[in-house]
Design a protein around this motif. Structure first.
Motif, mmCIF file in Angstrom:
data_model
loop_
_atom_site.group_PDB
_atom_site.id
_atom_site.type_symbol
_atom_site.label_atom_id
_atom_site.label_comp_id
_atom_site.label_asym_id
_atom_site.label_seq_id
_atom_site.Cartn_x
_atom_site.Cartn_y
_atom_site.Cartn_z
ATOM 1 N N GLN A 1 0.831 -1.201 0.000
ATOM 2 C CA GLN A 1 0.000 0.000 0.000
ATOM 3 C C GLN A 1 0.866 1.252 0.000
ATOM 4 O O GLN A 1 0.592 2.200 -0.736
ATOM 5 N N GLN A 2 1.907 1.263 0.813
ATOM 6 C CA GLN A 2 2.799 2.416 0.897
ATOM 7 C C GLN A 2 3.456 2.696 -0.444
ATOM 8 O O GLN A 2 3.514 3.836 -0.897
ATOM 9 N N VAL A 3 3.954 1.660 -1.103
ATOM 10 C CA VAL A 3 4.612 1.827 -2.404
ATOM 11 C C VAL A 3 3.636 2.421 -3.408
ATOM 12 O O VAL A 3 3.975 3.357 -4.146
ATOM 13 N N LEU A 4 2.424 1.894 -3.446
ATOM 14 C CA LEU A 4 1.450 2.392 -4.412
ATOM 15 C C LEU A 4 0.996 3.804 -4.081
ATOM 16 O O LEU A 4 0.816 4.635 -4.976
ATOM 17 N N LEU A 5 0.828 4.113 -2.799
ATOM 18 C CA LEU A 5 0.438 5.468 -2.420
ATOM 19 C C LEU A 5 1.563 6.465 -2.685
ATOM 20 O O LEU A 5 1.298 7.612 -3.059
ATOM 21 N N ASP A 6 2.796 6.055 -2.506
ATOM 22 C CA ASP A 6 3.929 6.940 -2.783
ATOM 23 C C ASP A 6 3.977 7.342 -4.250
ATOM 24 O O ASP A 6 4.533 8.377 -4.596
ATOM 25 N N ARG A 7 3.401 6.525 -5.100
ATOM 26 C CA ARG A 7 3.373 6.846 -6.523
ATOM 27 C C ARG A 7 2.299 7.876 -6.829
ATOM 28 O O ARG A 7 2.261 8.422 -7.925
ATOM 29 N N THR A 8 1.382 8.125 -5.899
ATOM 30 C CA THR A 8 0.285 9.046 -6.161
ATOM 31 C C THR A 8 0.353 10.317 -5.318
ATOM 32 O O THR A 8 -0.433 11.221 -5.513
ATOM 33 N N VAL A 9 1.273 10.403 -4.368
ATOM 34 C CA VAL A 9 1.419 11.575 -3.518
ATOM 35 C C VAL A 9 2.596 12.402 -4.026
ATOM 36 O O VAL A 9 3.663 11.877 -4.305
ATOM 37 N N PHE A 10 2.378 13.699 -4.159
ATOM 38 C CA PHE A 10 3.448 14.567 -4.638
ATOM 39 C C PHE A 10 3.346 15.915 -3.946
ATOM 40 O O PHE A 10 2.305 16.271 -3.406
#
Length: 91
Positions: free
Chosen positions: A46-55
């Protein structure tokens, strides 16, 4: 993550030292090795996928971003397909 029926296998090979560390941590939390590893892997995924969407944006770019979000959306087949997809962590 809640306990559910197990539907598939995930096989891993690990060095003994890593397995022992995982076992100690699982025991400290009162969990089985499997439950501990699944929970840890699930949270990391979940963290990896969310890190791809947070900027992060500076104030000027953030205002432009908000303006684009607030603008009316034009009909778009690609956007319709995207919005119809389930998030990876909901699968």
């Amino acid at each position: 993550m809640t306990a559910t029926t197990r539907e598939t296998n995930i096989n891993l090979r690990a060095p003994t030292a890593q397995r022992e560390l995982i076992d100690r941590a699982a025991q400290a939390q009162g969990k089985t090795r499997t439950d501990f590893m699944l929970e840890a892997a699930y949270e990391k995924a979940q963290q990896v996928l969310l890190d791809r969407t947070v900027f992060a944006l500076d104030a000027k770019r953030f205002q432009r971003f908000v303006a684009l979000l607030d603008a009316p959306v034009k009909a778009n087949k690609a956007l319709s397909r995207l919005l119809a997809r389930r998030a990876p962590w909901d699968r």
